[in-house]
Scaffold this active site. Sequence first.
Site, PDB file in Angstrom:
ATOM      1  N   ASN A 178       0.805  -1.236   0.000  1.00  0.00           N
ATOM      2  CA  ASN A 178       0.000   0.000   0.000  1.00  0.00           C
ATOM      3  C   ASN A 178       0.839   1.287   0.000  1.00  0.00           C
ATOM      4  OD1 ASN A 178       0.748  -0.312   2.698  1.00  0.00           O
ATOM      5  ND2 ASN A 178      -1.150   0.564   3.470  1.00  0.00           N
ATOM      6  N   LYS A 194      12.785  -7.134   0.797  1.00  0.00           N
ATOM      7  CA  LYS A 194      11.815  -7.933   0.051  1.00  0.00           C
ATOM      8  C   LYS A 194      10.525  -7.133  -0.061  1.00  0.00           C
ATOM      9  CE  LYS A 194       8.308 -10.428   0.685  1.00  0.00           C
ATOM     10  NZ  LYS A 194       7.603 -10.189  -0.581  1.00  0.00           N
ATOM     11  N   GLY A 212       3.006  -4.882   7.544  1.00  0.00           N
ATOM     12  CA  GLY A 212       1.998  -5.654   6.823  1.00  0.00           C
ATOM     13  C   GLY A 212       0.849  -5.991   7.750  1.00  0.00           C
ATOM     14  N   GLY A 229       2.334 -10.593  10.437  1.00  0.00           N
ATOM     15  CA  GLY A 229       3.278 -10.102  11.447  1.00  0.00           C
ATOM     16  C   GLY A 229       3.445 -11.103  12.585  1.00  0.00           C
ATOM     17  N   GLU A 238       5.067  -3.425  12.234  1.00  0.00           N
ATOM     18  CA  GLU A 238       4.034  -2.394  12.061  1.00  0.00           C
ATOM     19  C   GLU A 238       2.887  -3.081  11.342  1.00  0.00           C
ATOM     20  OE1 GLU A 238       4.205   0.421  13.411  1.00  0.00           O
ATOM     21  OE2 GLU A 238       6.331   0.527  13.857  1.00  0.00           O
ATOM     22  N   CYS A 292      -2.928   2.077   6.323  1.00  0.00           N
ATOM     23  CA  CYS A 292      -3.019   1.445   7.641  1.00  0.00           C
ATOM     24  C   CYS A 292      -3.676   2.411   8.618  1.00  0.00           C
ATOM     25  CB  CYS A 292      -1.639   1.036   8.120  1.00  0.00           C
ATOM     26  SG  CYS A 292      -0.450   2.363   7.990  1.00  0.00           S
TER      27      CYS A 292
HETATM   28  P1  NAP Z   1       0.745  -8.759   4.138  1.00  0.00           P
HETATM   29  O1  NAP Z   1      -0.044  -9.682   3.303  1.00  0.00           O
HETATM   30  O2  NAP Z   1       0.925  -9.096   5.573  1.00  0.00           O
HETATM   31  O3  NAP Z   1       2.178  -8.642   3.409  1.00  0.00           O
HETATM   32  C1  NAP Z   1       3.169  -7.764   3.851  1.00  0.00           C
HETATM   33  C2  NAP Z   1       4.528  -8.282   3.410  1.00  0.00           C
HETATM   34  O4  NAP Z   1       4.800  -9.516   4.088  1.00  0.00           O
HETATM   35  C3  NAP Z   1       4.614  -8.597   1.910  1.00  0.00           C
HETATM   36  O5  NAP Z   1       5.881  -8.269   1.436  1.00  0.00           O
HETATM   37  C4  NAP Z   1       4.394 -10.097   1.895  1.00  0.00           C
HETATM   38  O6  NAP Z   1       4.912 -10.740   0.755  1.00  0.00           O
HETATM   39  C5  NAP Z   1       5.155 -10.506   3.137  1.00  0.00           C
HETATM   40  N1  NAP Z   1       4.800 -11.826   3.661  1.00  0.00           N
HETATM   41  C6  NAP Z   1       3.685 -12.558   3.431  1.00  0.00           C
HETATM   42  N2  NAP Z   1       3.758 -13.734   4.086  1.00  0.00           N
HETATM   43  C7  NAP Z   1       4.956 -13.761   4.723  1.00  0.00           C
HETATM   44  C8  NAP Z   1       5.615 -14.706   5.549  1.00  0.00           C
HETATM   45  N3  NAP Z   1       5.062 -15.884   5.874  1.00  0.00           N
HETATM   46  N4  NAP Z   1       6.843 -14.403   6.032  1.00  0.00           N
HETATM   47  C9  NAP Z   1       7.413 -13.219   5.739  1.00  0.00           C
HETATM   48  N5  NAP Z   1       6.840 -12.282   4.957  1.00  0.00           N
HETATM   49  C10 NAP Z   1       5.616 -12.538   4.459  1.00  0.00           C
HETATM   50  O7  NAP Z   1       0.179  -7.283   4.103  1.00  0.00           O
HETATM   51  P2  NAP Z   1      -0.296  -6.445   2.826  1.00  0.00           P
HETATM   52  O8  NAP Z   1      -1.598  -7.004   2.373  1.00  0.00           O
HETATM   53  O9  NAP Z   1       0.822  -6.344   1.861  1.00  0.00           O
HETATM   54  O10 NAP Z   1      -0.509  -4.983   3.449  1.00  0.00           O
HETATM   55  C11 NAP Z   1      -1.675  -4.574   4.059  1.00  0.00           C
HETATM   56  C12 NAP Z   1      -1.562  -4.658   5.566  1.00  0.00           C
HETATM   57  O11 NAP Z   1      -0.444  -3.901   6.002  1.00  0.00           O
HETATM   58  C13 NAP Z   1      -2.756  -4.066   6.291  1.00  0.00           C
HETATM   59  O12 NAP Z   1      -3.104  -4.884   7.371  1.00  0.00           O
HETATM   60  C14 NAP Z   1      -2.244  -2.710   6.784  1.00  0.00           C
HETATM   61  O13 NAP Z   1      -2.921  -2.199   7.906  1.00  0.00           O
HETATM   62  C15 NAP Z   1      -0.828  -3.049   7.077  1.00  0.00           C
HETATM   63  N6  NAP Z   1       0.015  -1.851   7.094  1.00  0.00           N
HETATM   64  C16 NAP Z   1       0.476  -1.398   8.295  1.00  0.00           C
HETATM   65  C17 NAP Z   1       1.247  -0.242   8.358  1.00  0.00           C
HETATM   66  C18 NAP Z   1       1.774   0.263   9.684  1.00  0.00           C
HETATM   67  O14 NAP Z   1       2.736   1.037   9.678  1.00  0.00           O
HETATM   68  N7  NAP Z   1       1.195  -0.117  10.818  1.00  0.00           N
HETATM   69  C19 NAP Z   1       1.542   0.451   7.187  1.00  0.00           C
HETATM   70  C20 NAP Z   1       1.051  -0.045   5.966  1.00  0.00           C
HETATM   71  C21 NAP Z   1       0.297  -1.200   5.942  1.00  0.00           C
HETATM   72  P3  NAP Z   1       3.971 -11.069  -0.515  1.00  0.00           P
HETATM   73  O15 NAP Z   1       3.621  -9.781  -1.121  1.00  0.00           O
HETATM   74  O16 NAP Z   1       4.829 -11.895  -1.381  1.00  0.00           O
HETATM   75  O17 NAP Z   1       2.777 -11.793   0.023  1.00  0.00           O
END
Ligand code: NAP
Length: 492
Positions: free
Chosen positions: A149, A172, A225, A230, A247, A281
């Site tokens: 995002n 990554k 993420g 997380g 985060e 987020c």
């Molecule tokens: P996500 O599905 O959790 O993915 C985030 C990252 O983690 C991606 O690079 C993903 O790779 C990787 N990942 C997936 N499975 C993993 C595993 N088993 N081990 C290590 N890494 C892994 O999140 P998203 O859909 O990209 O992002 C949306 C989420 O992020 C929302 O919940 C949002 O609230 C949160 N977010 C939080 C903040 C904050 O600062 N608090 C800021 C922005 C977003 P792949 O792409 O290859 O799956």
Amino acid sequence: MKLNNYINGQWGTDTGADYTAVKNPANGKTIADVRLSTADDVTQAVAAAKAAQKKWARVPAPKRADYLYEIGRIMIEKKEHLSQVLTKEMGKVIEEARGEVQEGIDMAYYMAGEGRRLFGETVPSELDNKFAMSVRAPIGVVGLITPWNFPVAIATWKSFPAIVAGNTFIWKPATETPMMAYEMALIFEEAGLPAGVANVVFGSGGTVGTAMIEHPDVRVVSFTGSTETGRRVAELGGRHLKKVSLEMGGKNAIIVMDDADIDLAVEGILWSAFGTAGQRCTACSRVIAHTDIKQELEQKLLEAMKGLTIGDGADESNKIGPVINAKSLEKISYYVNVGKEEGAKLLAGGNTLTEGHYTGGHYFEPTLFTDVAADSRLAQEEIFGPVISLIEISSLEEAIEVNNSVVYGLSSSIFSRDVNKIFQAQRDLDTGIVYVNAGTTGAEIHLPFGGTKGTGNGHRDSGVAALDVFTEWKSIYVDFSGKLQRAQIDNN
Ligand code: NAP
């Protein structure tokens, strides 16, 4: 166009490896193919980062910072190009993409400034002729995992403090948005960062992310993420005794009190709830409205929502772009149904847009539910789309209780003109970020960014606080008495 890894200052070549298509969410067209790396690629990147780190740590911090100034300068030069690429791969409207790139530029200059600070402490010793101080020491090789995002800003929040502090990194990026990582690797190369300091490895979280977390030479994992992922990262990192900074998700609320400037609140809600199509987020997904202004607020929100134009973010006239992919659309539709089944009243939106110029893209109407129960799933779970749940309350205490009732704790906001209520709210709202008379989005890079409870694990991105993730404290005692002096012994 094929996106290959950037390891040890070299671009990978197409050796028959696996690739997956990167698609523009505005129209579903393929814009690139990205490599799906293996654990072996991670091993190679870690070896390069490890080999480079010792030398990098010996480069004086102000000199390391000079590379960041150069990166910032190149980002300024390429700002429009980077913004266009960002919109194309992620979907956010171009005005917001420019804002995100600017955040990266700001972070480059801010963290470059840290090259001449990186403050530690000098404190008096309890003994005569003895000097005591603490310094920040780099940790080594760090692994960065980022979401789709904010494909560039979040990476700069992590990589820039990491390198100014003397670490090397492997990044990554999310598989959905690798283009910005490719663009940033080009910039690292152009800025002349020594080989191995910055490495980009494309591929899935399951393979690349896991390999990075499990690798014994990666000492820190900084992840942004979902809370679900997380948790997995923390569990695996914990098993390997890694420092893990998380985060994660949010379910942010704007409180509108009976004495609020309603027009201002409407503007704040619109921007926070529908900016980035609700995929920040910090996006506002709950509006906690006082009984006395609820009807007026609903009417004004409905009126203002009519002016929101939806479409390809590259078109400057659009206010809301697509959501990231079909899976995301499904999730949003699912929650709209959950809301209806739970008895919430749908006032506007609720549909995917598929016809005409929406064909091939992933568009969802800005949606407003009212009479939402504070403990319902609609009000408790992260949807990550343009959906607002309006919850009625009759006192500030109730508003704060409702705000704090979710598992997340990222951002919150209150609209009020009463200084007493405002100060009570900023004290009692259980979130890492609190806004007063502004929406829930719009963090500035020189303050800590992160949340409480299910949003984080106590670390922060941005601000000086980010340095805590990427440094160890080292305490140094220099005894210049010429004799053995014993501390922690009763010398009286
Ligand atoms: P996500 O599905 O959790 O993915 C985030 C990252 O983690 C991606 O690079 C993903 O790779 C990787 N990942 C997936 N499975 C993993 C595993 N088993 N081990 C290590 N890494 C892994 O999140 P998203 O859909 O990209 O992002 C949306 C989420 O992020 C929302 O919940 C949002 O609230 C949160 N977010 C939080 C903040 C904050 O600062 N608090 C800021 C922005 C977003 P792949 O792409 O290859 O799956």
